[in-house]
Design a protein around this motif. Structure first.
Motif, PDB file in Angstrom:
ATOM      1  N   ARG A   1      -5.697 -16.729 -59.346  1.00 19.62           N
ATOM      2  CA  ARG A   1      -7.068 -16.531 -58.899  1.00 19.62           C
ATOM      3  C   ARG A   1      -7.329 -15.107 -58.410  1.00 19.62           C
ATOM      4  N   ALA A   2      -6.387 -14.525 -57.689  1.00 23.93           N
ATOM      5  CA  ALA A   2      -6.614 -13.174 -57.159  1.00 23.93           C
ATOM      6  C   ALA A   2      -6.748 -12.166 -58.291  1.00 23.93           C
ATOM      7  N   LEU A   3      -5.828 -12.227 -59.262  1.00 25.81           N
ATOM      8  CA  LEU A   3      -5.883 -11.305 -60.385  1.00 25.81           C
ATOM      9  C   LEU A   3      -7.132 -11.547 -61.229  1.00 25.81           C
ATOM     10  N   SER A   4      -7.466 -12.820 -61.429  1.00 28.03           N
ATOM     11  CA  SER A   4      -8.672 -13.160 -62.196  1.00 28.03           C
ATOM     12  C   SER A   4      -9.930 -12.665 -61.492  1.00 28.03           C
ATOM     13  N   ALA A   5      -9.951 -12.785 -60.156  1.00 23.55           N
ATOM     14  CA  ALA A   5     -11.120 -12.334 -59.392  1.00 23.55           C
ATOM     15  C   ALA A   5     -11.295 -10.827 -59.512  1.00 23.55           C
ATOM     16  N   LEU A   6     -10.182 -10.084 -59.510  1.00 21.48           N
ATOM     17  CA  LEU A   6     -10.280  -8.629 -59.664  1.00 21.48           C
ATOM     18  C   LEU A   6     -10.849  -8.262 -61.027  1.00 21.48           C
ATOM     19  N   MET A   7     -10.425  -8.964 -62.074  1.00 19.46           N
ATOM     20  CA  MET A   7     -10.953  -8.684 -63.414  1.00 19.46           C
ATOM     21  C   MET A   7     -12.442  -9.011 -63.493  1.00 19.46           C
ATOM     22  N   VAL A   8     -12.834 -10.139 -62.925  1.00 13.60           N
ATOM     23  CA  VAL A   8     -14.246 -10.519 -62.917  1.00 13.60           C
ATOM     24  C   VAL A   8     -15.062  -9.475 -62.165  1.00 13.60           C
ATOM     25  N   LEU A   9     -14.530  -9.000 -61.022  1.00  8.96           N
ATOM     26  CA  LEU A   9     -15.254  -8.001 -60.243  1.00  8.96           C
ATOM     27  C   LEU A   9     -15.420  -6.708 -61.039  1.00  8.96           C
ATOM     28  N   ALA A  10     -14.353  -6.290 -61.751  1.00  7.11           N
ATOM     29  CA  ALA A  10     -14.447  -5.076 -62.554  1.00  7.11           C
ATOM     30  C   ALA A  10     -15.518  -5.208 -63.628  1.00  7.11           C
ATOM     31  N   ILE A  11     -15.519  -6.336 -64.335  1.00  5.27           N
ATOM     32  CA  ILE A  11     -16.527  -6.557 -65.380  1.00  5.27           C
ATOM     33  C   ILE A  11     -17.921  -6.633 -64.771  1.00  5.27           C
ATOM     34  N   ALA A  12     -18.059  -7.342 -63.627  1.00  2.42           N
ATOM     35  CA  ALA A  12     -19.366  -7.505 -62.990  1.00  2.42           C
ATOM     36  C   ALA A  12     -19.953  -6.161 -62.567  1.00  2.42           C
ATOM     37  N   LEU A  13     -19.122  -5.303 -61.970  1.00  4.41           N
ATOM     38  CA  LEU A  13     -19.616  -3.990 -61.551  1.00  4.41           C
ATOM     39  C   LEU A  13     -20.065  -3.158 -62.755  1.00  4.41           C
ATOM     40  N   GLY A  14     -19.255  -3.184 -63.811  1.00  4.18           N
ATOM     41  CA  GLY A  14     -19.613  -2.426 -65.004  1.00  4.18           C
ATOM     42  C   GLY A  14     -20.884  -2.939 -65.653  1.00  4.18           C
ATOM     43  N   ILE A  15     -20.994  -4.255 -65.799  1.00  2.00           N
ATOM     44  CA  ILE A  15     -22.180  -4.843 -66.432  1.00  2.00           C
ATOM     45  C   ILE A  15     -23.408  -4.643 -65.561  1.00  2.00           C
ATOM     46  N   GLY A  16     -23.264  -4.823 -64.248  1.00  6.20           N
ATOM     47  CA  GLY A  16     -24.406  -4.632 -63.356  1.00  6.20           C
ATOM     48  C   GLY A  16     -24.959  -3.223 -63.431  1.00  6.20           C
ATOM     49  N   THR A  17     -24.060  -2.231 -63.443  1.00  5.42           N
ATOM     50  CA  THR A  17     -24.496  -0.834 -63.523  1.00  5.42           C
ATOM     51  C   THR A  17     -25.131  -0.521 -64.879  1.00  5.42           C
ATOM     52  N   ALA A  18     -24.450  -0.940 -65.947  1.00  3.24           N
ATOM     53  CA  ALA A  18     -24.954  -0.643 -67.291  1.00  3.24           C
ATOM     54  C   ALA A  18     -26.284  -1.341 -67.554  1.00  3.24           C
ATOM     55  N   MET A  19     -26.415  -2.596 -67.141  1.00  3.82           N
ATOM     56  CA  MET A  19     -27.646  -3.337 -67.408  1.00  3.82           C
ATOM     57  C   MET A  19     -28.813  -2.793 -66.592  1.00  3.82           C
ATOM     58  N   THR A  20     -28.533  -2.264 -65.397  1.00  4.08           N
ATOM     59  CA  THR A  20     -29.607  -1.666 -64.601  1.00  4.08           C
ATOM     60  C   THR A  20     -30.257  -0.526 -65.372  1.00  4.08           C
ATOM     61  N   MET A  21     -29.451   0.413 -65.839  1.00  2.80           N
ATOM     62  CA  MET A  21     -30.017   1.573 -66.513  1.00  2.80           C
ATOM     63  C   MET A  21     -30.467   1.252 -67.934  1.00  2.80           C
ATOM     64  N   LEU A  22     -29.787   0.310 -68.605  1.00  2.37           N
ATOM     65  CA  LEU A  22     -30.232  -0.087 -69.938  1.00  2.37           C
ATOM     66  C   LEU A  22     -31.603  -0.750 -69.858  1.00  2.37           C
ATOM     67  N   THR A  23     -31.836  -1.525 -68.795  1.00  7.43           N
ATOM     68  CA  THR A  23     -33.136  -2.170 -68.613  1.00  7.43           C
ATOM     69  C   THR A  23     -34.214  -1.137 -68.328  1.00  7.43           C
ATOM     70  N   VAL A  24     -33.897  -0.141 -67.499  1.00  7.68           N
ATOM     71  CA  VAL A  24     -34.869   0.933 -67.232  1.00  7.68           C
ATOM     72  C   VAL A  24     -35.232   1.628 -68.536  1.00  7.68           C
ATOM     73  N   LEU A  25     -34.219   1.980 -69.336  1.00  6.34           N
ATOM     74  CA  LEU A  25     -34.462   2.651 -70.615  1.00  6.34           C
ATOM     75  C   LEU A  25     -35.281   1.759 -71.545  1.00  6.34           C
ATOM     76  N   HIS A  26     -34.952   0.468 -71.585  1.00  5.00           N
ATOM     77  CA  HIS A  26     -35.682  -0.479 -72.440  1.00  5.00           C
ATOM     78  C   HIS A  26     -37.140  -0.570 -72.020  1.00  5.00           C
ATOM     79  N   ASN A  27     -37.392  -0.667 -70.704  1.00  5.03           N
ATOM     80  CA  ASN A  27     -38.769  -0.781 -70.223  1.00  5.03           C
ATOM     81  C   ASN A  27     -39.588   0.458 -70.552  1.00  5.03           C
TER      82      ASN A  27
END
Length: 435
Positions: free
Chosen positions: A17-43
């Protein structure tokens, strides 16, 4: 078989669980950041008038002196007063509209009504149908009312709500710049993003609140300006004289329903420029443009350069997060070397191990994508707090939601290719012997 791989992935996720949580957190941070700016660009890069963008065109001609120092090879964005009148009178377009904007003082024609400054768009009658603007009460003024300089006005829903509590105000009166105007229609709030029809006033500026007939507007006491005015004389001229020949300010749009009609109109612009050159008004060889909505926005580069740069940075953050996820996946898969060796000894192929590991990577991406959506919403909320003209219009819409999860899963699967390949290469004999 995929269901079996998914079941094994869930078990592995729970076991580490600890290792899995770290991987999920890494993906979540990357997706959250990318989707924020991709959405701004899309709008900011969307089609502002999807039902009309392929038939609305912006004509340009070039009345500037031939010896103008530092002149842009592109003709002026807008038209001078004389060219506006001339092109408006030409045939060849299914519809056409002259338009500009300013602020005007206005109050309701009732006792004790307060005077307020209101953003106003002046236009000829075709504007509403051309730009697909919907009425909730009444209708646009007619071409005859344009010609007769009728004192009529169309309100937006927001202004109508403020002045008349949302009631049908058709027939009511307003005092605008000391003149009495009759309300003939109320439109639903119209705010295309970007504002293709007037990018020089701000591609993401606030919308106008009322609309007046263009030629009626021209006859008002004009102490309020004429929108963005670009002049090329040494004195800069034109500030209070919109009819000066060396200042462009009138926005002009035409509707051309086919490629043949557009080609014919372009030839007419060239012929017009030749004619004006022969009359001595134009000094340059014909320098005309005819762009539709999307081409016009591309030409004007309405998306701020900072937004493009920040989008690249955001995807750089996603890449860094994926590199971290690769390291974590390698660590996780190699910790299962004994389990993988036993499966290989029992007959599992390298392909089966590889697919099992990719399935586990995809599960991490799916959960990371779901966790990244709240981060994207938070990021967009922070963008909306910024003092930028486009900030208020940024929203995470359904198309972006449809992109987020596939992007997260695909990113995680790509990040898992190398770790899965390493895991599939585990030697069963050594693992069984060591166990």
């Amino acid at each position: 078989m995929l269901a079996y791989y998914f079941k094994l992935a869930v078990r592995s996720f729970r076991r580490n669980r600890a290792l899995s949580a770290l991987m999920v957190l890494a993906i979540a941070l990357g997706i959250g950041t990318a989707m924020t700016m991709l959405t701004v660009l899309h709008n900011l890069s969307g089609d502002p008038v999807p039902t009309r963008s392929n038939v609305l065109y912006h004509p340009q001609v070039d009345p500037r002196p031939a010896n103008l120092e530092g002149a842009d090879p592109e003709p002026p964005d807008d038209l001078t007063w004389q060219d506006a009148l001339n092109l408006y009178a030409l045939p060849g377009a299914s519809q056409r509209t002259l338009t500009s904007s300013n602020w005007l003082p206005m109050r309701a024609d009732v006792e004790n009504s307060p005077l307020t400054m209101v953003t106003t768009r002046a236009a000829t009658a075709d504007l509403f149908e051309m730009f697909d603007i919907h009425f909730i009460h009444g209708a646009a003024w007619s071409q005859r009312e344009d010609d007769d300089r009728a004192q009529v006005v169309v309100l937006t829903r927001t202004l109508n709500d403020r002045l008349f509590n949302g009631a049908n105000s058709v027939g009511r009166n307003l005092v605008i710049a000391t003149r009495n105007f009759r309300v003939v229609g109320v439109i639903d709030d119209w705010n295309p993003r970007p504002r293709f029809h007037d990018v020089n006033s701000g591609a993401f500026a606030r919308p106008e609140q009322m609309y007046l007939p263009f030629f009626t507007w021209m006859e008002l006491p004009q102490d309020y300006g004429y929108g963005p005015m670009r002049c090329w004389s040494r004195g800069g001229g034109g500030g209070h004289d919109p009819k000066t020949p060396d200042c462009s300010w009138v926005q002009f749009w035409v509707r051309l329903d086919s490629a043949t009609q557009a080609a014919g109109y372009l030839r007419m612009l060239e012929n017009y420029s030749v004619q004006q050159q022969q009359l001595g008004r134009f000094q340059r060889a014909p320098n005309v443009r005819l762009r539709n909505v999307i081409d016009w926005l591309d030409h004007k580069r309405v998306i701020p350069a900072t937004v493009r740069m920040q989008t690249w940075i955001a995807f750089g953050v996603l890449l860094v997060c994926l590199v971290n996820a690769v390291g974590l996946l390698i660590a996780k898969f190699l910790r299962k070397s004994g389990e993988i060796g036993v499966r290989r000894a029992l007959g599992a192929s390298r392909r089966a191990i590889f697919l099992q590991c990719l399935t586990e990577s995809g599960l991490v991406g799916l959960i990371g994508g779901l966790a990244g959506l709240p981060l994207a919403w938070l990021g967009l909320w922070l963008v909306r707090q910024q003092p930028m003209s486009y900030a208020g219009s940024v929203q995470l819409d359904l198309p972006m939601l449809a992109v987020a999860l596939p992007l997260a899963v695909c990113s995680a699967v790509l990040a898992g290719v190398w770790p899965a390949w390493r895991a599939a290469g585990v030697s069963p004999a050594l693992q069984v012997k060591s166990s």
